[in-house]
Scaffold this motif. Structure first.
Motif, PDB file in Angstrom:
ATOM      1  N   ASP A  73     -15.898  19.337   1.698  1.00  0.00           N
ATOM      2  CA  ASP A  73     -16.537  18.393   2.613  1.00  0.00           C
ATOM      3  C   ASP A  73     -17.789  18.696   3.137  1.00  0.00           C
ATOM      4  O   ASP A  73     -18.337  19.659   3.315  1.00  0.00           O
ATOM      5  N   ASP A  74     -18.630  17.585   3.312  1.00  0.00           N
ATOM      6  CA  ASP A  74     -19.724  17.306   4.355  1.00  0.00           C
ATOM      7  C   ASP A  74     -20.966  17.752   3.815  1.00  0.00           C
ATOM      8  O   ASP A  74     -22.254  17.637   4.421  1.00  0.00           O
ATOM      9  N   HIS A 124     -17.640  10.426   2.180  1.00  0.00           N
ATOM     10  CA  HIS A 124     -17.156  10.965   3.619  1.00  0.00           C
ATOM     11  C   HIS A 124     -18.081  10.323   4.647  1.00  0.00           C
ATOM     12  O   HIS A 124     -18.165  10.958   5.474  1.00  0.00           O
ATOM     13  N   PRO A 176     -14.077  11.331   8.034  1.00  0.00           N
ATOM     14  CA  PRO A 176     -14.182  12.568   8.805  1.00  0.00           C
ATOM     15  C   PRO A 176     -13.354  12.827   9.996  1.00  0.00           C
ATOM     16  O   PRO A 176     -12.846  11.826  10.544  1.00  0.00           O
TER      17      PRO A 176
HETATM   18 ZN   LIG Z   1     -16.277  16.308   7.233  1.00  0.00          ZN
END
Ligand SMILES: [Zn+2]
Length: 267
Positions: A73-74, A124, A176
Motif C-alpha cells: 500500500d501507499d 487507495h 486507507p
Molecule cells: Zn494506506
C-alpha cells in the motif's frame, strides 16, 4: 507526440497484459533457477468476491493451504519502491500495489515499471484520508480523484479527476486505514469494485528493524497458514526485509498467488 505514442503503445500493452497474466514459474525465471516464482493466477471480481480479507470481513480469497497474496500500500515511493520491485523481480513473483493518486502522479515511471513487471495496480484514494470520517460525496470524490490520477500515471488516461463514478482499469480498491462504512461498502459494490482488506500484516507502520519485521510476519504467516498479506512499499524496513522474506517463504513451502481482474467472456 506523446498522445500518439500512447495510442501506438496501447495494443502492445494489451498483448503484454495477456502474456503477463500467465504465471511465471520458478522454472521460467530468467537468471534465477532457484526463484520462488508465481504459482498461479487468480481472477477476482466484485460479483463473486466483493470484499476479501478476514481482518475486516467474514470472507477472503479462495486460497489453498500455504497460498499467499502479496499486497503493498501507499506507493509508489522513490526511495523504497524500486527495492521492493527489484526483490519481486529477482524471485519472479507478482504482487498487487494499492497506489495513492498523489504518489502515482509524482512518480509515474515507477507505476509504469509495476505494470511492465506484470504486477496488479489497485487504488487507495488520492491522498489517504479516512473516508468513513467524510461525507459520502466527499469520499466518493476522493476515490474518483485517486482512480483518475493512478490511471493517468499508469496508462496515460485523460479522464477528468471529477468524473463520477470514475471507471478504473482494474476494479480493486483498499480503504486507507481500513476506514470503511456500510454505506461506502455498498457504493463500492454497486460500482463493481472489489474491496481488499487483508488476512495478516507485518505491522510495518510501527518502527522496527528489518529482522524484527521478518520474524513477526513469518510468525503470523505460520499461524495463519495462508492469506492476503499487507505490506507498505513506502517503508524502508519492508524494502530491506523483502528479499529475506521471499527466500524464507520458499524454504517454508509457501506459494505466491497473483490476483488479477476476472475477465469474463464477452466483457
Ligand atoms: Zn494506506
Amino acid at each position: 507526440m506523446r498522445p500518439l505514442m500512447r495510442l501506438l503503445m496501447r495494443p502492445l500493452m494489451m498483448l503484454a497484459g495477456v502474456l503477463l497474466a500467465l504465471p511465471v514459474t520458478a522454472q521460467t525465471c530468467a537468471g534465477n533457477p532457484d526463484a520462488l516464482g508465481t504459482a498461479r493466477v487468480l481472477g477476482v471480481d466484485a460479483a463473486t468476491s466483493p470484499r476479501v480479507g478476514r481482518k475486516q470481513f467474514p470472507t477472503t480469497l479462495p486460497l489453498a493451504a500455504k497460498e499467499i497474496v502479496l499486497t503493498f500500500d501507499d506507493g509508489p515511493w522513490p526511495g523504497t519502491t524500486p527495492r521492493v520491485l527489484d526483490a519481486l523481480e529477482h524471485e519472479c513473483v507478482r504482487a498487487t500495489f494499492f497506489l495513492l493518486g498523489r504518489n502515482a502522479l509524482a512518480a509515474p515511471a515507477l507505476v509504469q515499471r509495476e505494470l511492465a513487471d506484470g504486477d496488479t495496480i489497485g487504488y487507495h484514494t488520492f491522498s489517504h484520508p479516512l473516508l468513513s470520517k467524510m461525507s459520502l460525496a466527499a469520499a466518493g470524490a476522493e476515490v474518483d480523484r485517486g482512480i483518475a490520477a493512478v490511471d493517468r500515471a499508469a496508462y496515460g488516461d485523460t479522464k477528468e479527476s471529477n468524473e463520477h463514478p470514475a471507471k478504473p482499469h482494474t476494479p480493486f480498491f483498499r480503504f486507507p486505514g481500513f476506514a470503511a462504512s456500510p454505506a461506502l461498502l455498498e457504493r463500492m459494490q454497486a460500482r463493481g469494485l472489489v474491496v481488499f482488506g487483508a488476512d495478516l500484516w507485518a505491522s510495518d507502520w510501527n518502527p522496527m528493524t528489518p529482522q524484527q519485521e521478518l520474524a513477526l510476519i513469518l510468525h503470523r504467516l505460520d499461524a495463519a497458514g495462508r492469506g492476503i498479506i499487507l505490506f507498505h512499499d513506502t517503508k524502508a524496513e519492508t524494502a530491506r526485509m523483502l528479499p529475506d522474506f521471499l527466500r524464507a517463504i520458499k524454504t517454508r513451502g509457501y506459494h505466491v498467488v497473483h490476483v488479477v481482474q476476472n475477465r469474463r467472456e464477452g466483457s
